[in-house]
Each structure stands twice: as structure tokens, then as C-alpha cells.
Enzyme design. Sequence first.
Site, mmCIF file in Angstrom:
data_model
loop_
_atom_site.group_PDB
_atom_site.id
_atom_site.type_symbol
_atom_site.label_atom_id
_atom_site.label_comp_id
_atom_site.label_asym_id
_atom_site.label_seq_id
_atom_site.Cartn_x
_atom_site.Cartn_y
_atom_site.Cartn_z
ATOM 1 N N LYS A 1 -1.667 1.375 8.136
ATOM 2 C CA LYS A 1 -2.112 2.512 7.075
ATOM 3 C C LYS A 1 -3.440 2.676 7.693
ATOM 4 O O LYS A 1 -4.292 1.960 7.708
ATOM 5 C CB LYS A 1 -2.081 1.829 6.104
ATOM 6 N N THR B 1 -4.708 0.674 -5.208
ATOM 7 C CA THR B 1 -4.287 1.369 -6.438
ATOM 8 C C THR B 1 -3.490 0.529 -7.675
ATOM 9 O O THR B 1 -3.770 0.688 -8.787
ATOM 10 C CB THR B 1 -3.395 2.459 -5.969
ATOM 11 N N TYR C 1 -4.188 -2.436 7.511
ATOM 12 C CA TYR C 1 -4.692 -1.368 6.550
ATOM 13 C C TYR C 1 -6.131 -1.049 6.841
ATOM 14 O O TYR C 1 -7.056 -1.910 6.807
ATOM 15 C CB TYR C 1 -4.574 -1.864 5.321
ATOM 16 N N VAL D 1 1.594 6.254 3.074
ATOM 17 C CA VAL D 1 1.438 5.389 1.949
ATOM 18 C C VAL D 1 0.634 6.252 0.858
ATOM 19 O O VAL D 1 -0.811 5.991 1.108
ATOM 20 C CB VAL D 1 0.850 4.042 2.400
#
Length: 296
Positions: free
Chosen positions: A166, A50, A138, A206
Amino acid sequence: MTITPPFGRLLTAMVTPFTKDGAIDWAAVETLAAHLVANGHEGIVVNGTTGEAPTTKSSEKEEIIRVVRSTVGSSIKVLSGAGDNETEYSINQAKRTEKAGADGLLVVTPYYNKPPQAGIEAHFRAVADATDLPMMMYDIPGRTGVPIEPDTIVRLAEHPRIVALKDAKGDVASTSWVIKRCGIPVYSGDDILNLPLLSVGAVGFVSVCGHTVGRDLRELLDTWFAGNQKRALEIHQKLLPVYTGTFRTQGAILTKAALTLMGLPGGHTRLPLVDATEAQIAQLREDLRAGGVAVN
């Protein structure tokens, strides 16, 4: 099973606000970091998806860490993305991240290469061995092209500095088994699955939508862990239009547009991302209002 969240429960992957000519708007970085803290966040993740990390230079990433760290103080965790599809580059980025003052690393599965599980495991171990920082893996196969398989996660969870996952895999059943087998702290990386992942043992989020509905997410977490599942479900259902609306096009694009609608400095994107169109903004305004967000 009680699993301790190593970075707090509510984190958001922060956007990087750019000016129209593509420079980072440093005053806006400070404003957005302060906004997240004011809305209940215990941590901020910078230089992630992001944050448009594929388009920022290493020097910019380091300065983002320093500016956010200076803005939020020592009580808020600052994690930074340090993953790449080349292990040596990821190691160097991790070392830069540590030097810049981050509290932890977010390391994504190597993308595009589509390595086998042995390569994925070796990659994460090499990055984890390179610094003294705790690491959050992640797992987002929709972007990387390959998942971190449960057996690999379980083995990697034994590493002393690999302390969290994540999860943006979109497979709650698989994640359920991972939590049962090794107890790794799992953070939801897909906002619409925040509550479902809590129900199978996740410790927090998250988020992307934390930019716009951070207070609601804070309440969702607090009520869930206080045992009030009914209220948590009410909040989840209230936020469904925001979860859906934020990702109609692309998360960073629409989050920046949403922040602008809220009177905050979302800024512009860098190519290959492009700013939201008027039609996309109009739809987003409807989605945000349907989820209870006050927008212009």
C-alpha cells in the site's frame, strides 16, 4: 508487465463507527460493510488508520473482523491492520487477526521509533513469518517518520507471504522504479494519486473516499483496465473535490461526517480525534456536491 492483484482491485479502509459515549456501534459496522460491497468493493480493510486502530483494543479489533466477515461473506476479502511500533506486539496482533478470520494483514512501517532500514526489513519479515496470511506492507512516511526505501521493498517482495504494497509515500517516481524492479502489486493509498499510480503500474486502490464514491472508483478502475484512459481521466477530474475535501482536516473525521450527510451511520470519533465542526461540515458538503455526491 501484467501484475495480478492479490486482494482484488478496489478496497476501502473502513471507518469504525462509535456511539457518542465511545462504544463501537456494531449495527453500524454491519451497515457500512454492506454499503461498501454494494458499491463495487472486492475487499475491506479494517483496523487501519481510518478505522482509528490506535484507539481500539485488541479484543475490539478481533470482533470487528468477525462482524465484517460475517456481513460480507466469503467472496469479499477482509484485511486487518496488524502493525505497531513494537515487533512483538505486531506479531501477536497478526496471530489474533488470523484466528479471527481475516484474509490478510496490513502492516505499517514501525512508527515513532524511526528504525533504520535493517530494522524495518527485520520487522516485516518477523510479522510475515508469524502467520500463514498474505501481507500487504503499508508505506506512509508522513505518519511513521521513515519510508520503506526501494531496495528494502525489493528485498521484502521476495518473501512468499509479502504479496503487496500500500503506497502512500507520495513519490510516484520512486514507486515507478519499485514496480519495474520487482513487480510487487502496488495499491494506491492516497486517493488523489489513484490515477497517477495506475499509470505507472499500480493494480488498485486501498481507498478512503471509497466510502462516498465507491461506484466512481469502480468505474475508474474498470475503464482504465479496459484501455479507456480518456474516461478514467474524466472520472479522476470529477472526483478531485471529493479527494481534496475528505482530507481538509483528517480523513476519519471527515469521512464519518460525509457518511452522516449521505444518511449512513458514520458515527462519532474517539479521542484524540474529535468530530467535525459545523463549519467543517458545511465545507465538506460543498466539496461532496462538487464531486457529484448526493448529500443532505
